[in-house]
Design an enzyme around this catalytic site. Sequence first.
Site, PDB file in Angstrom:
ATOM      1  N   GLY A   1     -15.682  40.374  50.970  1.00 58.41           N
ATOM      2  CA  GLY A   1     -14.416  41.097  50.975  1.00 58.41           C
ATOM      3  C   GLY A   1     -14.527  42.392  51.755  1.00 58.41           C
ATOM      4  O   GLY A   1     -14.352  42.420  52.981  1.00 58.41           O
TER       5      GLY A   1
ATOM      6  N   GLU B   1      -8.989  36.902  41.569  1.00 56.20           N
ATOM      7  CA  GLU B   1      -7.786  37.741  41.621  1.00 56.20           C
ATOM      8  C   GLU B   1      -6.524  36.895  41.454  1.00 56.20           C
ATOM      9  O   GLU B   1      -5.546  37.318  40.848  1.00 56.20           O
ATOM     10  CB  GLU B   1      -7.757  38.539  42.939  1.00 56.20           C
ATOM     11  CG  GLU B   1      -8.793  39.660  42.920  1.00 56.20           C
ATOM     12  CD  GLU B   1      -9.294  40.076  44.289  1.00 56.20           C
ATOM     13  OE1 GLU B   1      -8.683  39.726  45.309  1.00 56.20           O
ATOM     14  OE2 GLU B   1     -10.340  40.767  44.330  1.00 56.20           O
TER      15      GLU B   1
ATOM     16  N   TRP C   1     -10.254  38.792  53.645  1.00 58.13           N
ATOM     17  CA  TRP C   1      -9.611  40.087  53.882  1.00 58.13           C
ATOM     18  C   TRP C   1      -8.696  40.531  52.746  1.00 58.13           C
ATOM     19  O   TRP C   1      -8.256  41.668  52.728  1.00 58.13           O
ATOM     20  CB  TRP C   1      -8.809  40.030  55.187  1.00 58.13           C
ATOM     21  CG  TRP C   1      -9.634  40.329  56.398  1.00 58.13           C
ATOM     22  CD1 TRP C   1     -10.972  40.572  56.440  1.00 58.13           C
ATOM     23  CD2 TRP C   1      -9.155  40.438  57.743  1.00 58.13           C
ATOM     24  NE1 TRP C   1     -11.358  40.818  57.722  1.00 58.13           N
ATOM     25  CE2 TRP C   1     -10.263  40.742  58.544  1.00 58.13           C
ATOM     26  CE3 TRP C   1      -7.900  40.280  58.334  1.00 58.13           C
ATOM     27  CZ2 TRP C   1     -10.141  40.909  59.921  1.00 58.13           C
ATOM     28  CZ3 TRP C   1      -7.782  40.440  59.701  1.00 58.13           C
ATOM     29  CH2 TRP C   1      -8.904  40.762  60.487  1.00 58.13           C
TER      30      TRP C   1
ATOM     31  N   HIS D   1      -9.660  32.003  43.622  1.00 58.27           N
ATOM     32  CA  HIS D   1     -10.264  33.334  43.586  1.00 58.27           C
ATOM     33  C   HIS D   1      -9.883  34.007  42.263  1.00 58.27           C
ATOM     34  O   HIS D   1      -8.762  33.842  41.769  1.00 58.27           O
ATOM     35  CB  HIS D   1      -9.772  34.165  44.773  1.00 58.27           C
ATOM     36  CG  HIS D   1     -10.542  35.432  44.941  1.00 58.27           C
ATOM     37  ND1 HIS D   1     -10.322  36.532  44.155  1.00 58.27           N
ATOM     38  CD2 HIS D   1     -11.559  35.758  45.775  1.00 58.27           C
ATOM     39  CE1 HIS D   1     -11.170  37.489  44.504  1.00 58.27           C
ATOM     40  NE2 HIS D   1     -11.935  37.035  45.494  1.00 58.27           N
TER      41      HIS D   1
HETATM   42  P1  PGA Z   1     -16.063  42.121  47.779  1.00 55.45           P
HETATM   43  O1  PGA Z   1     -15.041  40.888  47.584  1.00 55.45           O
HETATM   44  O2  PGA Z   1     -17.031  41.711  48.845  1.00 55.45           O
HETATM   45  O3  PGA Z   1     -15.210  43.275  48.166  1.00 55.45           O
HETATM   46  O4  PGA Z   1     -16.740  42.318  46.445  1.00 55.45           O
HETATM   47  C1  PGA Z   1     -15.520  39.579  47.567  1.00 55.45           C
HETATM   48  C2  PGA Z   1     -14.413  38.618  47.213  1.00 55.45           C
HETATM   49  O5  PGA Z   1     -13.609  38.935  46.329  1.00 55.45           O
HETATM   50  O6  PGA Z   1     -14.319  37.526  47.802  1.00 55.45           O
END
Ligand code: PGA
Length: 257
Positions: free
Chosen positions: A238, A101, A14, A99
């Site tokens: 995501g 990010e 999420w 991840h």
């Molecule tokens: P997304 O994100 O499905 O919005 O591309 C996937 C994720 O970052 O785990």
Amino acid sequence: MNRKYRKTIIAGNWKMHKTASQTKVFAERLKGALPRVKRCSIVLCVPYVDIPAAVKILKDSRVAVGAQNLHWEASGPFTGEISAAMLADLDVKYVIIGHSERREYFGESDLIINKKIHAALNAGLRPILCVGEDLEQRDLGVTLEFISYQLKAALAGVSSEEMRRVVIAYEPIWAIGTGNTATPEQAGEVCAAIRGVLRKLYGARIARSTTIQYGGSMNETNAEALLRQEDVDGGLIGTAALDTEKFLQIIQTANQD
Ligand code: PGA
């Protein structure tokens, strides 16, 4: 997917979405509409503050609750951080680690990711380790070398016994949140290469039984083709996991014969 050897796992990530009140609504709806899932496991990785609500509602369902991060130390003066033991105590089963990010916006190095993997395993959690190249690396043709390096660094010191609890998610950075999903062939190629690296590190049996997910704009329309790849054992989702209907459709797809 190859269900003979390994579990198919559909996991929602999420990110920083949904309040605890919104989590309650989503979890109730998901629980109510969930089909009899025999062929895949389902995980919902929610923000820390949403964990108690998600665990309470999904307790007797087939959906396990996961977190999206943890701190690598067991306890200590780390203002604002959450330990693996705190998550385990709430009945969290999975945790996303590494991840892109977190690597990019929070400066997480391979060493930190390795420490977090150990912290998760020591607390009895199942880490979902994310690896993936950016567009430049793909264009330069170094994707497989880069991912092999990420895997070796993140898994340093992880025993064969512990490896049985590790899930890998292949998430090409250029596909995350962009709508530019990797083609099934691209996803299949890298997931097979990841299994090859695991084979070298842990042997054929463990490599064969490790769940390797694909993540990056997976949704209810492209999931089927991606999951048809032999080495794609599920998804880390995501955007599409924020919508109960879309998430349920992906679960249905993974649950098909
Ligand atoms: P997304 O994100 O499905 O919005 O591309 C996937 C994720 O970052 O785990």
